[in-house]
Scaffold this motif. Sequence first.
Motif, PDB file in Angstrom:
ATOM      1  N   THR A   1       7.697   1.024 -13.119  1.00  0.00           N
ATOM      2  CA  THR A   1       6.776   0.642 -12.050  1.00  0.00           C
ATOM      3  C   THR A   1       7.370   0.996 -10.689  1.00  0.00           C
ATOM      4  O   THR A   1       8.585   1.093 -10.536  1.00  0.00           O
ATOM      5  CB  THR A   1       6.426  -0.865 -12.122  1.00  0.00           C
ATOM      6  N   VAL A   2       6.481   1.210  -9.721  1.00  0.00           N
ATOM      7  CA  VAL A   2       6.866   1.407  -8.320  1.00  0.00           C
ATOM      8  C   VAL A   2       6.032   0.441  -7.469  1.00  0.00           C
ATOM      9  O   VAL A   2       4.874   0.185  -7.770  1.00  0.00           O
ATOM     10  CB  VAL A   2       6.646   2.866  -7.842  1.00  0.00           C
ATOM     11  N   LEU A   3       6.637  -0.093  -6.430  1.00  0.00           N
ATOM     12  CA  LEU A   3       5.956  -1.087  -5.596  1.00  0.00           C
ATOM     13  C   LEU A   3       5.613  -0.567  -4.200  1.00  0.00           C
ATOM     14  O   LEU A   3       4.778  -1.141  -3.512  1.00  0.00           O
ATOM     15  CB  LEU A   3       6.847  -2.330  -5.434  1.00  0.00           C
ATOM     16  N   LYS A   4       6.255   0.517  -3.783  1.00  0.00           N
ATOM     17  CA  LYS A   4       6.065   0.976  -2.403  1.00  0.00           C
ATOM     18  C   LYS A   4       4.625   1.411  -2.093  1.00  0.00           C
ATOM     19  O   LYS A   4       4.183   1.251  -0.958  1.00  0.00           O
ATOM     20  CB  LYS A   4       7.081   2.065  -2.061  1.00  0.00           C
ATOM     21  N   PRO A   5       3.868   1.937  -3.065  1.00  0.00           N
ATOM     22  CA  PRO A   5       2.466   2.253  -2.724  1.00  0.00           C
ATOM     23  C   PRO A   5       1.677   1.022  -2.298  1.00  0.00           C
ATOM     24  O   PRO A   5       0.666   1.153  -1.606  1.00  0.00           O
ATOM     25  CB  PRO A   5       1.921   2.825  -4.042  1.00  0.00           C
TER      26      PRO A   5
ATOM     27  N   PRO B   1      -0.525  -3.290 -12.558  1.00  0.00           N
ATOM     28  CA  PRO B   1      -1.584  -2.275 -12.467  1.00  0.00           C
ATOM     29  C   PRO B   1      -1.131  -0.910 -12.969  1.00  0.00           C
ATOM     30  O   PRO B   1       0.050  -0.579 -12.920  1.00  0.00           O
ATOM     31  CB  PRO B   1      -1.883  -2.224 -10.966  1.00  0.00           C
ATOM     32  N   ALA B   2      -2.088  -0.138 -13.440  1.00  0.00           N
ATOM     33  CA  ALA B   2      -1.799   1.243 -13.838  1.00  0.00           C
ATOM     34  C   ALA B   2      -1.495   2.066 -12.596  1.00  0.00           C
ATOM     35  O   ALA B   2      -2.004   1.774 -11.510  1.00  0.00           O
ATOM     36  CB  ALA B   2      -3.011   1.825 -14.540  1.00  0.00           C
ATOM     37  N   LEU B   3      -0.655   3.065 -12.750  1.00  0.00           N
ATOM     38  CA  LEU B   3      -0.412   3.987 -11.641  1.00  0.00           C
ATOM     39  C   LEU B   3      -1.539   5.020 -11.657  1.00  0.00           C
ATOM     40  O   LEU B   3      -1.730   5.711 -12.669  1.00  0.00           O
ATOM     41  CB  LEU B   3       0.953   4.659 -11.810  1.00  0.00           C
ATOM     42  N   PRO B   4      -2.312   5.130 -10.575  1.00  0.00           N
ATOM     43  CA  PRO B   4      -3.506   5.996 -10.601  1.00  0.00           C
ATOM     44  C   PRO B   4      -3.195   7.454 -10.978  1.00  0.00           C
ATOM     45  O   PRO B   4      -4.039   8.110 -11.569  1.00  0.00           O
ATOM     46  CB  PRO B   4      -4.040   5.909  -9.165  1.00  0.00           C
ATOM     47  N   TYR B   5      -2.012   7.925 -10.655  1.00  0.00           N
ATOM     48  CA  TYR B   5      -1.690   9.339 -10.933  1.00  0.00           C
ATOM     49  C   TYR B   5      -0.645   9.442 -12.050  1.00  0.00           C
ATOM     50  O   TYR B   5       0.126  10.409 -12.108  1.00  0.00           O
ATOM     51  CB  TYR B   5      -1.184  10.025  -9.651  1.00  0.00           C
ATOM     52  N   ALA B   6      -0.638   8.466 -12.955  1.00  0.00           N
ATOM     53  CA  ALA B   6       0.414   8.388 -13.976  1.00  0.00           C
ATOM     54  C   ALA B   6       0.577   9.689 -14.761  1.00  0.00           C
ATOM     55  O   ALA B   6       1.699  10.128 -15.030  1.00  0.00           O
ATOM     56  CB  ALA B   6       0.123   7.236 -14.925  1.00  0.00           C
ATOM     57  N   THR B   7      -0.510  10.316 -15.126  1.00  0.00           N
ATOM     58  CA  THR B   7      -0.395  11.497 -15.995  1.00  0.00           C
ATOM     59  C   THR B   7       0.195  12.705 -15.267  1.00  0.00           C
ATOM     60  O   THR B   7       0.693  13.633 -15.901  1.00  0.00           O
ATOM     61  CB  THR B   7      -1.772  11.891 -16.565  1.00  0.00           C
ATOM     62  N   ALA B   8       0.155  12.666 -13.932  1.00  0.00           N
ATOM     63  CA  ALA B   8       0.719  13.778 -13.161  1.00  0.00           C
ATOM     64  C   ALA B   8       2.164  13.520 -12.749  1.00  0.00           C
ATOM     65  O   ALA B   8       2.864  14.438 -12.304  1.00  0.00           O
ATOM     66  CB  ALA B   8      -0.129  14.017 -11.902  1.00  0.00           C
ATOM     67  N   ALA B   9       2.639  12.292 -12.874  1.00  0.00           N
ATOM     68  CA  ALA B   9       3.961  11.930 -12.357  1.00  0.00           C
ATOM     69  C   ALA B   9       5.083  12.549 -13.186  1.00  0.00           C
ATOM     70  O   ALA B   9       4.897  12.851 -14.368  1.00  0.00           O
ATOM     71  CB  ALA B   9       4.103  10.410 -12.339  1.00  0.00           C
ATOM     72  N   SER B  10       6.233  12.715 -12.553  1.00  0.00           N
ATOM     73  CA  SER B  10       7.368  13.334 -13.241  1.00  0.00           C
ATOM     74  C   SER B  10       8.026  12.378 -14.228  1.00  0.00           C
ATOM     75  O   SER B  10       8.749  12.816 -15.119  1.00  0.00           O
ATOM     76  CB  SER B  10       8.401  13.811 -12.214  1.00  0.00           C
ATOM     77  N   LEU B  11       7.804  11.085 -14.082  1.00  0.00           N
ATOM     78  CA  LEU B  11       8.295  10.101 -15.044  1.00  0.00           C
ATOM     79  C   LEU B  11       7.095   9.512 -15.793  1.00  0.00           C
ATOM     80  O   LEU B  11       5.982   9.477 -15.250  1.00  0.00           O
ATOM     81  CB  LEU B  11       9.070   8.988 -14.318  1.00  0.00           C
ATOM     82  N   PRO B  12       7.311   9.028 -17.019  1.00  0.00           N
ATOM     83  CA  PRO B  12       6.175   8.575 -17.851  1.00  0.00           C
ATOM     84  C   PRO B  12       5.662   7.179 -17.484  1.00  0.00           C
ATOM     85  O   PRO B  12       5.879   6.214 -18.203  1.00  0.00           O
ATOM     86  CB  PRO B  12       6.765   8.604 -19.266  1.00  0.00           C
ATOM     87  N   PHE B  13       4.965   7.096 -16.361  1.00  0.00           N
ATOM     88  CA  PHE B  13       4.320   5.835 -15.973  1.00  0.00           C
ATOM     89  C   PHE B  13       3.130   5.586 -16.891  1.00  0.00           C
ATOM     90  O   PHE B  13       2.562   6.523 -17.467  1.00  0.00           O
ATOM     91  CB  PHE B  13       3.828   5.910 -14.527  1.00  0.00           C
ATOM     92  N   SER B  14       2.726   4.315 -16.943  1.00  0.00           N
ATOM     93  CA  SER B  14       1.593   3.973 -17.805  1.00  0.00           C
ATOM     94  C   SER B  14       0.271   4.239 -17.070  1.00  0.00           C
ATOM     95  O   SER B  14       0.097   3.795 -15.935  1.00  0.00           O
ATOM     96  CB  SER B  14       1.663   2.502 -18.206  1.00  0.00           C
ATOM     97  N   PRO B  15      -0.671   4.928 -17.725  1.00  0.00           N
ATOM     98  CA  PRO B  15      -1.995   5.125 -17.116  1.00  0.00           C
ATOM     99  C   PRO B  15      -2.899   3.904 -17.298  1.00  0.00           C
ATOM    100  O   PRO B  15      -4.027   3.897 -16.811  1.00  0.00           O
ATOM    101  CB  PRO B  15      -2.552   6.325 -17.875  1.00  0.00           C
TER     102      PRO B  15
ATOM    103  N   GLY C   1      -4.713  -3.445  -8.484  1.00  0.00           N
ATOM    104  CA  GLY C   1      -4.424  -2.077  -8.079  1.00  0.00           C
ATOM    105  C   GLY C   1      -4.886  -1.742  -6.677  1.00  0.00           C
ATOM    106  O   GLY C   1      -5.018  -0.572  -6.309  1.00  0.00           O
ATOM    107  N   LYS C   2      -5.095  -2.783  -5.854  1.00  0.00           N
ATOM    108  CA  LYS C   2      -5.572  -2.551  -4.480  1.00  0.00           C
ATOM    109  C   LYS C   2      -4.455  -1.938  -3.633  1.00  0.00           C
ATOM    110  O   LYS C   2      -3.326  -2.419  -3.657  1.00  0.00           O
ATOM    111  CB  LYS C   2      -6.000  -3.895  -3.883  1.00  0.00           C
ATOM    112  N   LEU C   3      -4.793  -0.902  -2.900  1.00  0.00           N
ATOM    113  CA  LEU C   3      -3.803  -0.272  -2.023  1.00  0.00           C
ATOM    114  C   LEU C   3      -4.081  -0.675  -0.574  1.00  0.00           C
ATOM    115  O   LEU C   3      -5.242  -0.857  -0.195  1.00  0.00           O
ATOM    116  CB  LEU C   3      -3.859   1.257  -2.157  1.00  0.00           C
TER     117      LEU C   3
END
Lengths: 181, 363
Positions: free
Chosen positions: B288-292, B319-333, B29-31
Amino acid sequence: MFSVIAQHQLQLDASTSDKALKLQLSQHLSQMPRRMDRLALLTLLLALPFRGQLKPGCGIYLAADYPSLANMYALLDTVVVQQQLPKPFEFVNSVSNAACFYAAQMLQLDGPNMFIGAGREPWQALAELAYADLHCNVVPEALLIRCLQGNNQLSGEAVQLRAGNWQPAQWQFSEFATAPR
Amino acid sequence: MTPVYLSQLQLQSALGGTLAQAASGYIQGKLPTLMSDNAALPGGYFAVDAPKQHLHNRLQQLLQSTLNAAELNAADCLLLVASTALDVSLLEQRLAQGEALSMAMLPAFDDFAASISATFNFAAIRIINTACTSAANALLYGQRMLQAGLYQRVLVLAFEPPGNITRTGFSALELTSHSGQYRPFHPQRDGLILGETYATVILSSTADKAPQAVLLGGYSACDTHNITTTAEDGSHIAAVMQQALQQTALQSSDVSLLKLHGTATAANDSAEYNGVMRVFNQPLPALTVLKPYLGHTLGACGLSELALLFAGLQQGALPALPYATAASLPFSPAPQHIAAQAVIMANFFGFGGNNASLLLRSC
């Protein structure tokens, strides 16, 4: 490999202004897209005779020797020499498939739409992309367009193709132009 | 469609100078760190985490190492080049050093092909520019040309150097992030961050050299709604995803993971959200998204993101999406385990109305 349906050639005076090109187009179009660059104008003039002649889902395959030269010059001058932000439409047009977009819009096509950078030998490259799509049943037919702006030129050719049994030997436009219909 | 194998994936990106380094950072999850190297330019970008090199030298080394790893001769391969900027950044450097701008300086597309042909005798070189779908289209057309029997192997080279025109252009369009946080589908998303990248892959019809993924097929088409944005109701994006499924004889329910384009611009994310909702029934596949992790690598994203994704899948959970619970689509936390052989859909959209959707499997 192919069946040639129609072809079109255009040889213009390289000194023809963008304004004159727009005027020429506007005589055929009820609504002109705004802020098109020279490559898009040339592409539309080459695509014009195919309006209403193409099947839905037809692919557009465009090759050019340069991006729009005046547009690229303006971008470099604004951004690098003057260190200013570019005009948004100049930046968007610098993505060379902008010309493909305007052609698809004018022809009312929503199928595949490809741009390749190729000046000297574009016909084999264009025809291979079209053949791949025809072979895989991705498109029912293909419109191939080639634009030239370099070496003081303003010219181009366009060919409408379907799947068939004819294949050019040298991949020259003259072969497409004279192929049996 | 006849599936083709993707092997010898290579990637230089903001997460590392090699694909292994990038994948290792990605699954943790390294940015990447934002680079602001020029005060005259707005915002920053995600620079390649490796020593700087002359562009042509870097590309030559990348091509050579890919051919060597695959034990292939260039003459056996079609080279498909996917990039929106090619080597215009070199011209920018000359101007910045004081050379006077003239029309004669402007490079023809053939000049770039010639710079590669001077070192490599590829069977043919094609330069594809369909904006941010360039590499996705290179993969699709590579597959179709293999299926049509036109070539035996295809090498795709996808790259985007950080040119000033590109950086200022997106800023002029007000599409770049001011916060410096790259958060696709976040309610407070504020735009994209550009990323530098250089990537390669070999496509072949046979699994001859440790393939990392299989490209099942896909579809790419032009949305004539607007030159910079696709139809915001998601209708064209949905149509392209449906056509991609049809081309591969798959159903939306077969998709286990959806790699979203996710530029974090207001219009694109909204259109993609709507497109996804039109195609998939609830519950949605894993997302999943890769651009971050890479930045928006523009014409190269069709390959850079897939390289990182498949290398990540080989190393472990996504990796989990750090802001998954706030996202408009149901990403995994939480980190996501994706089964081997799972069907993955990957979306790529671009200026000029270009929308593309690919279907792949991991190996």
